[in-house]
Design a protein around this motif. Structure first.
Motif, short mmCIF file in Angstrom:
data_model
loop_
_atom_site.label_atom_id
_atom_site.label_comp_id
_atom_site.label_asym_id
_atom_site.label_seq_id
_atom_site.Cartn_x
_atom_site.Cartn_y
_atom_site.Cartn_z
N TRP A 129 7.34 -2.61 8.41
CA TRP A 129 7.13 -2.54 6.97
C TRP A 129 7.93 -3.58 6.23
O TRP A 129 7.51 -4.08 5.20
CB TRP A 129 7.51 -1.13 6.46
CG TRP A 129 7.10 -0.87 5.06
CD1 TRP A 129 7.92 -0.70 3.99
CD2 TRP A 129 5.76 -0.75 4.56
NE1 TRP A 129 7.19 -0.48 2.85
CE2 TRP A 129 5.85 -0.49 3.18
CE3 TRP A 129 4.51 -0.82 5.16
CZ2 TRP A 129 4.74 -0.32 2.38
CZ3 TRP A 129 3.40 -0.64 4.36
CH2 TRP A 129 3.52 -0.40 2.99
N ASP A 130 9.07 -3.93 6.77
CA ASP A 130 9.94 -4.91 6.11
C ASP A 130 10.29 -6.00 7.12
O ASP A 130 10.64 -5.71 8.27
CB ASP A 130 11.22 -4.24 5.60
CG ASP A 130 12.07 -5.19 4.77
OD1 ASP A 130 11.97 -5.12 3.52
OD2 ASP A 130 12.82 -6.00 5.36
N PRO A 175 -10.28 6.19 3.33
CA PRO A 175 -8.99 6.82 3.62
C PRO A 175 -7.83 5.91 3.25
O PRO A 175 -7.64 4.86 3.85
CB PRO A 175 -9.07 7.05 5.13
CG PRO A 175 -9.92 5.92 5.63
CD PRO A 175 -10.86 5.55 4.51
N HIS A 176 -7.04 6.34 2.27
CA HIS A 176 -5.86 5.54 1.90
C HIS A 176 -4.82 5.50 3.03
O HIS A 176 -4.17 4.50 3.26
CB HIS A 176 -5.21 6.11 0.64
CG HIS A 176 -5.74 5.50 -0.63
ND1 HIS A 176 -6.72 6.10 -1.38
CD2 HIS A 176 -5.43 4.34 -1.26
CE1 HIS A 176 -6.99 5.34 -2.43
NE2 HIS A 176 -6.23 4.27 -2.40
N LEU A 205 -0.35 -1.66 4.98
CA LEU A 205 -0.65 -2.57 3.88
C LEU A 205 0.07 -2.12 2.63
O LEU A 205 0.27 -0.91 2.41
CB LEU A 205 -2.16 -2.61 3.60
CG LEU A 205 -3.06 -3.27 4.65
CD1 LEU A 205 -4.52 -3.06 4.26
CD2 LEU A 205 -2.74 -4.75 4.79
N PHE A 206 0.47 -3.07 1.80
CA PHE A 206 1.03 -2.74 0.49
C PHE A 206 -0.11 -2.40 -0.46
O PHE A 206 -1.24 -2.90 -0.31
CB PHE A 206 1.81 -3.94 -0.08
CG PHE A 206 3.13 -4.17 0.57
CD1 PHE A 206 4.21 -3.34 0.27
CD2 PHE A 206 3.32 -5.20 1.46
CE1 PHE A 206 5.44 -3.54 0.86
CE2 PHE A 206 4.55 -5.42 2.05
CZ PHE A 206 5.61 -4.59 1.75
N PRO A 238 -4.33 -4.91 -8.19
CA PRO A 238 -5.63 -4.67 -8.84
C PRO A 238 -6.63 -5.80 -8.63
O PRO A 238 -7.72 -5.77 -9.18
CB PRO A 238 -5.25 -4.60 -10.32
CG PRO A 238 -4.16 -5.64 -10.43
CD PRO A 238 -3.39 -5.57 -9.12
N ALA A 239 -6.28 -6.79 -7.81
CA ALA A 239 -7.13 -7.98 -7.69
C ALA A 239 -8.50 -7.64 -7.09
O ALA A 239 -9.52 -8.17 -7.53
CB ALA A 239 -6.43 -9.04 -6.85
#
Length: 222
Positions: free
Chosen positions: A112-113, A142-143, A150-151, A157-158
């Motif tokens: 993640w980092d 599915p989120h 993924l971030f 919002p792109a």
């Protein structure tokens, strides 16, 4: 005897083995130019979209995949996919690895980092259901499976405006590389007829009938 006939420049037949003769006359007649002409290429109209192109080996080594520079020595230091994917669950789609199952089973652990390997991801466990007007099953997004590596900013919002009713999504746009097609077809499983049910996964309610358009309802001939 089977014979094929072509016409030379003077219009005289030249007989070759390979075609049927009926009543002494060959059934297939062509000019020399036609016989020598190569098979017509597939129209660009049918291959313009990457999702419609003939399938190729999706796991070629970096120096053969057409993406990396084969002349760069560093390219040859990269691990070939077929070597890296050994032992991972199989899939019929994309690069033939079931990445969601690999993630759920703990076989892979996306970092993640970049610096802190102990940083936990911000996972959003929320399914978004998008009704489909036609008879296809509704779409479930599915989120969780996306936010585990993924971030939020990768999509919002792109690509998708985080507002109800603000995103017009259709298959044409997806196949042209927009909306879901930004990733699917490139770095995620491609959109094909074989993978429809990966997204169209929620059956219609019992007794569901397709809505009629205004034109049908108001049809004076009805």
């Amino acid at each position: 005897m089977n014979i094929i006939a072509i016409l030379n420049a003077r219009g005289l037949p030249i007989l070759l083995a390979g075609a049927v003769v009926l009543g002494g006359m060959p059934l297939l007649v062509a000019t020399e130019a036609e016989a020598a002409a190569p098979a017509p290429a597939v129209s660009d109209a049918n291959i313009f979209n990457r999702n419609l192109k003939a399938g190729v080996d999706p796991n070629l080594p970096p120096w053969e995949d057409g993406i990396h520079d084969p002349e760069n020595e560093a390219t040859h230091a990269l691990q070939p996919p077929k070597e890296a994917y050994v032992g991972l669950p199989k899939s019929s789609y994309g690069n033939h690895v079931d990445w969601v199952k690999a993630l759920d089973d703990g076989m892979i652990k996306p970092r993640w980092d970049r610096i802190n390997s102990n940083e936990d991801p911000f996972v959003m466990d929320l399914d978004i259901v998008r009704p489909v007007k036609a008879s296809m099953p509704d779409v479930v997004f599915p989120h969780r499976q996306h936010t585990e590596w993924l971030f939020c900013s990768n999509c919002h919002p792109a690509i998708f405006v985080p507002q109800k009713g603000a995103n017009q999504i259709n298959m044409s746009a997806i196949l042209l590389g927009q909306k879901c097609g930004v990733c699917h077809g490139k770095v995620s499983f491609p959109i094909t007829t074989a993978s429809c049910k990966k997204c169209h996964s929620k059956p219609k309610p019992e007794g569901w009938t397709p809505p009629l358009s205004d034109a049908t309802v108001k049809n004076p001939w009805k």
